[in-house]
Enzyme design. Structure first.
Site, short mmCIF file in Angstrom:
data_model
loop_
_atom_site.label_atom_id
_atom_site.label_comp_id
_atom_site.label_asym_id
_atom_site.label_seq_id
_atom_site.Cartn_x
_atom_site.Cartn_y
_atom_site.Cartn_z
N SER A 19 0.84 -1.20 0.00
CA SER A 19 0.00 0.00 0.00
C SER A 19 0.87 1.24 0.00
CB SER A 19 -0.88 0.00 1.25
OG SER A 19 -1.58 1.23 1.37
N TYR B 298 -1.91 -1.03 10.89
CA TYR B 298 -2.13 -1.28 9.45
C TYR B 298 -0.99 -0.70 8.62
CZ TYR B 298 -3.99 -1.29 4.77
OH TYR B 298 -4.12 -1.50 3.41
N1 LIG Z 1 -8.99 -0.62 -0.70
C1 LIG Z 1 -7.94 0.13 -0.40
O1 LIG Z 1 -8.06 1.37 -0.22
C2 LIG Z 1 -6.57 -0.49 -0.33
C3 LIG Z 1 -5.45 0.35 -0.51
C4 LIG Z 1 -4.17 -0.21 -0.44
C5 LIG Z 1 -4.02 -1.58 -0.22
N2 LIG Z 1 -5.13 -2.36 -0.05
C6 LIG Z 1 -4.92 -3.79 0.23
O2 LIG Z 1 -5.54 -4.55 -0.79
C7 LIG Z 1 -5.84 -5.86 -0.28
C8 LIG Z 1 -7.26 -6.23 -0.69
O3 LIG Z 1 -8.16 -5.38 -0.01
P1 LIG Z 1 -9.47 -4.80 -0.68
O4 LIG Z 1 -9.30 -3.35 -0.83
O5 LIG Z 1 -9.85 -5.62 -1.88
O6 LIG Z 1 -10.50 -5.03 0.52
P2 LIG Z 1 -11.75 -6.01 0.72
O7 LIG Z 1 -12.75 -5.79 -0.36
O8 LIG Z 1 -12.17 -5.80 2.14
O9 LIG Z 1 -11.11 -7.47 0.54
C9 LIG Z 1 -10.31 -8.06 1.53
C10 LIG Z 1 -10.22 -9.54 1.27
O10 LIG Z 1 -9.39 -10.11 2.28
C11 LIG Z 1 -10.04 -11.22 2.82
N3 LIG Z 1 -9.71 -11.42 4.22
C12 LIG Z 1 -9.78 -10.52 5.23
N4 LIG Z 1 -9.50 -11.10 6.40
C13 LIG Z 1 -9.23 -12.41 6.13
C14 LIG Z 1 -8.89 -13.54 6.91
N5 LIG Z 1 -8.79 -13.46 8.27
N6 LIG Z 1 -8.69 -14.73 6.30
C15 LIG Z 1 -8.82 -14.84 4.96
N7 LIG Z 1 -9.14 -13.81 4.17
C16 LIG Z 1 -9.35 -12.62 4.74
C17 LIG Z 1 -11.53 -10.92 2.67
O11 LIG Z 1 -12.27 -12.16 2.60
P3 LIG Z 1 -13.24 -12.75 3.74
O12 LIG Z 1 -13.84 -11.60 4.48
O13 LIG Z 1 -14.23 -13.55 2.95
O14 LIG Z 1 -12.35 -13.60 4.57
C18 LIG Z 1 -11.56 -10.22 1.32
O15 LIG Z 1 -11.66 -11.16 0.29
C19 LIG Z 1 -5.61 -5.78 1.23
O16 LIG Z 1 -4.37 -6.39 1.53
C20 LIG Z 1 -5.56 -4.29 1.52
O17 LIG Z 1 -4.78 -3.99 2.64
C21 LIG Z 1 -6.39 -1.85 -0.11
#
Ligand SMILES: NC(=O)c1ccc[n+]([C@@H]2O[C@H](COP(=O)([O-])OP(=O)(O)OC[C@H]3O[C@@H](n4cnc5c(N)ncnc54)[C@H](OP(=O)(O)O)[C@@H]3O)[C@@H](O)[C@H]2O)c1
Length: 269
Positions: free
Chosen positions: A139, A152
């Site tokens: 990130s 985080y």
């Molecule tokens: N969106 C942003 O602004 C942003 C910015 C920079 C980086 N990121 C990174 O991008 C990645 C994806 O996030 P996203 O934005 O797509 O968010 P999201 O829509 O909330 O997706 C997160 C995913 O992680 C899974 N997850 C969470 N806790 C888990 C656990 N204990 N075991 C297994 N799976 C788990 C969730 O699945 P379940 O709930 O079904 O387990 C979901 O599929 C993350 O690493 C996040 O830190 C996001």
């Protein structure tokens, strides 16, 4: 020969988009997350629309035993992983002293320890085959300290640093490691992390398909690091010129969950 991608966090957001991109390129997929129903629905759709084999492993990556169980399951089903996408992750918001410590520790397990564990379990076979690609979701948060999302931001600093170092070590092996560093992106992340009403998320966010496509291209090209969006690139360049005190203060203001609180004054640099 058909290749297989293992994607963690494939039940929503960037992981779901990445799974679609692999399937569009006719790669088989193994979808990992906790919400089995979402994964099953996606697997059924990808198999029908793209003709790929889409398998589901429901696992909680907050459990330290999960990565080994996932790899045992792959071995049992005789699945070789060519692409590993460590995407699962979440954040929390608020002063560290007020946070639920167990949830913070679970975050470190999901965002950091399980990512390292899965990488460590799957990388040796890739190096032995001289073929494989790893994509980790870091990130822009990983480039500075983040008051009110302290664990985080620190977890993403780990992912950014670990992946860049790994990509260097892997030179000449036929295997690559890429870290994608998105800024605020429209997924379930903001709501789950409790910062969807923060200043950060109220500014322009990028769309998940665009961010995922950028990360996917960078991984396929074997780039060490990928920062999607001009604005994210510019902000990261600006960090080079600010004092540490100023940078801490700006991040605090962007993350602050409660606007009634005055921003804390940056102390020294
Ligand atoms: N969106 C942003 O602004 C942003 C910015 C920079 C980086 N990121 C990174 O991008 C990645 C994806 O996030 P996203 O934005 O797509 O968010 P999201 O829509 O909330 O997706 C997160 C995913 O992680 C899974 N997850 C969470 N806790 C888990 C656990 N204990 N075991 C297994 N799976 C788990 C969730 O699945 P379940 O709930 O079904 O387990 C979901 O599929 C993350 O690493 C996040 O830190 C996001």
């Amino acid at each position: 020969m058909t290749k297989t991608a293992l994607i963690t966090g494939a039940s929503s957001g960037l992981g779901l988009e990445l799974a679609q991109l692999f399937a569009a390129d006719k790669h088989d997929v193994v979808l990992v997350a906790r919400r089995r129903d979402q994964l099953e629905a996606l697997a059924t759709r990808l198999a029908a629309e793209r003709g790929v084999v889409a398998r589901v492993i429901s696992a909680d990556l907050g459990d330290s035993g999960a990565p080994q169980r996932i790899v045992d399951e792959l071995k049992r089903r005789n699945i070789e992983i060519e692409f590993l996408v460590n995407n699962a992750g979440f954040g929390t918001s608020g002063p560290f002293v007020e946070r639920d410590l167990l949830r913070e520790l679970a975050m470190v397990q999901v965002n950091v320890a399980s990512l390292v564990h899965l990488t460590g379990l799957l990388l040796p076979a890739m190096v032995a085959r001289k073929s494989g690609r790893i994509l980790n979701l870091g990130s822009t948060a990983g480039f500075q300290p983040g008051p009110f999302m302290s664990v985080y931001y620190a977890s993403k600093a780990f992912v950014n640093s670990f992946t860049e170092a790994l990509s260097y070590e892997l030179h000449g092996t036929g295997v690559t490691a890429t870290v994608s560093c998105p800024g605020a992106t429209a997924t379930e992340f903001g709501k789950i992390s409790g910062n969807d009403r923060s200043r950060l998320f109220e500014m322009r966010v990028m769309e998940a398909p665009e961010v995922a496509a950028h990360a996917y291209r960078a991984m396929m090209a074997g780039k060490p690091i990928a920062i999607p969006g001009l604005r994210n690139k510019v902000v990261l360049q600006m960090l080079r010129f600010g004092s540490r005190g100023m940078i801490r203060g700006v991040a605090a203001r962007l993350n602050q969950p409660d606007r009634a609180l005055p921003a804390r004054k940056p102390s020294g640099s």
